[in-house]
Motif scaffolding. Structure first.
Motif, short mmCIF file in Angstrom:
data_model
loop_
_atom_site.label_atom_id
_atom_site.label_comp_id
_atom_site.label_asym_id
_atom_site.label_seq_id
_atom_site.Cartn_x
_atom_site.Cartn_y
_atom_site.Cartn_z
N GLU B 33 0.84 -1.22 -0.05
CA GLU B 33 -0.08 -0.04 0.12
C GLU B 33 0.82 1.38 0.07
N GLY B 34 2.14 1.12 0.05
CA GLY B 34 3.15 2.22 0.05
C GLY B 34 3.15 2.99 1.22
N VAL B 35 2.98 1.98 2.21
CA VAL B 35 2.82 2.74 3.66
C VAL B 35 4.45 2.49 4.36
N ASP B 36 4.66 3.78 5.21
CA ASP B 36 6.02 3.14 5.69
C ASP B 36 5.51 3.72 7.31
N PHE B 37 5.69 2.42 8.06
CA PHE B 37 5.42 2.64 9.55
C PHE B 37 6.68 3.02 10.43
N GLN B 38 6.67 4.05 11.06
CA GLN B 38 7.98 4.57 11.64
C GLN B 38 8.07 4.31 13.23
N ARG B 39 7.00 4.34 13.77
CA ARG B 39 7.38 4.44 15.32
C ARG B 39 6.04 3.91 15.70
N ALA B 40 5.96 3.17 17.27
CA ALA B 40 4.80 2.86 17.65
C ALA B 40 5.13 2.81 19.09
N TRP B 41 3.94 3.11 20.06
CA TRP B 41 4.04 3.43 21.48
C TRP B 41 2.93 2.77 22.23
N GLY B 42 3.07 1.94 23.15
CA GLY B 42 1.82 1.28 23.74
C GLY B 42 1.73 1.38 25.51
N ASP B 43 0.32 1.47 25.69
CA ASP B 43 0.10 1.53 27.23
C ASP B 43 -0.48 0.40 27.72
N PRO B 44 0.04 -0.60 28.25
CA PRO B 44 -0.61 -1.75 28.48
C PRO B 44 -1.99 -1.78 29.39
N ASP B 45 -1.67 -0.61 30.24
CA ASP B 45 -2.70 -0.39 31.45
C ASP B 45 -4.02 -0.03 30.63
N SER B 46 -4.05 1.01 30.00
CA SER B 46 -5.20 1.56 29.26
C SER B 46 -5.25 0.57 28.01
N GLY B 47 -4.47 -0.10 27.43
CA GLY B 47 -4.68 -0.96 26.18
C GLY B 47 -4.51 0.13 24.80
N MET B 48 -3.91 1.42 24.94
CA MET B 48 -3.68 2.15 23.93
C MET B 48 -2.54 2.29 22.88
N VAL B 49 -2.72 2.09 21.84
CA VAL B 49 -1.40 1.90 21.23
C VAL B 49 -1.52 3.19 20.03
N TRP B 50 -0.54 3.67 19.76
CA TRP B 50 -0.35 4.93 18.82
C TRP B 50 0.97 4.52 17.78
N CYS B 51 0.58 4.78 16.26
CA CYS B 51 1.38 4.36 15.55
C CYS B 51 1.64 5.56 14.60
N VAL B 52 3.03 6.03 14.28
CA VAL B 52 3.17 6.97 13.31
C VAL B 52 3.70 6.61 11.79
N SER B 53 2.98 7.00 10.85
CA SER B 53 3.51 6.45 9.46
C SER B 53 3.36 7.53 8.59
N GLU B 54 4.05 7.21 7.25
CA GLU B 54 3.69 7.78 6.17
C GLU B 54 2.98 7.00 5.24
N ALA B 55 2.18 7.73 4.46
CA ALA B 55 1.26 6.77 3.59
C ALA B 55 0.50 7.82 2.40
N PRO B 56 0.04 6.95 1.52
CA PRO B 56 -0.58 7.78 0.69
C PRO B 56 -2.04 8.35 1.20
N SER B 57 -2.73 7.40 2.08
CA SER B 57 -3.91 7.82 2.60
C SER B 57 -4.21 7.23 4.05
N ALA B 58 -5.06 7.70 4.51
CA ALA B 58 -5.66 6.85 5.70
C ALA B 58 -5.90 5.81 5.56
N ASP B 59 -6.70 5.60 4.53
CA ASP B 59 -7.19 4.37 4.09
C ASP B 59 -6.21 3.20 3.82
N ALA B 60 -5.05 3.58 3.23
CA ALA B 60 -3.90 2.78 3.15
C ALA B 60 -3.69 2.06 4.52
#
Lengths: 82, 82
Positions: B33-60
């Motif tokens: 999909e031409g996506v480049d996932f760069q970093r990710a952070w997670g919080d085991p307690d809240s169950g939240m995870v965030w990822c930063v990527s470069e991509a052609p679109s959010a749908d990709a």
């Protein structure tokens, strides 16, 4: 030192310049709480902003953001990272 | 290429190993999909995870995360960054 992800809501229309100014205001006083703000990303349409920092506690992050006038809605520890 | 912040809920108990495995699964197919996932952070307690990527679109970004079995709850463009 623990790492944190803080989340701001309601920053609609945020510009590069405004985010840089807000970040700089945090940097200017972060030593008071031993916080190290590292990166921030914003979405002008949704008004969401995320900041990654290293800090002694979530409360330390909150206090800096409150003093600079852009309180975080949520602050999460992020002990897991890739 | 546009940058995105995606947010995952419900990943309670996420470990370094599990986040690394999930991230690697994304990396393995991101070229589709031409996506480049760069970093990710997670919080085991809240169950939240965030990822930063470069991509052609959010749908990709969404399609890659869906195919690897950890769909993103939200994907935001982050044109503003410091």
């Amino acid at each position: 030192m623990p790492k944190f992800m803080d989340v701001h809501h309601g920053m609609h229309g945020i510009t590069d310049e405004a985010l840089r100014a807000a970040h700089q205001a945090d940097l200017d006083i972060q030593d008071d709480e031993g916080v190290d703000f590292q990166r921030a990303w914003g979405d002008p349409d949704s008004g969401m902003v995320w900041c990654v920092s290293e800090a002694p506690s979530a409360d330390a992050v909150k206090r800096i953001h409150e003093r600079t006038g852009h309180p975080a809605t949520e602050v999460y520890p992020v002990p897991v990272e890739v």
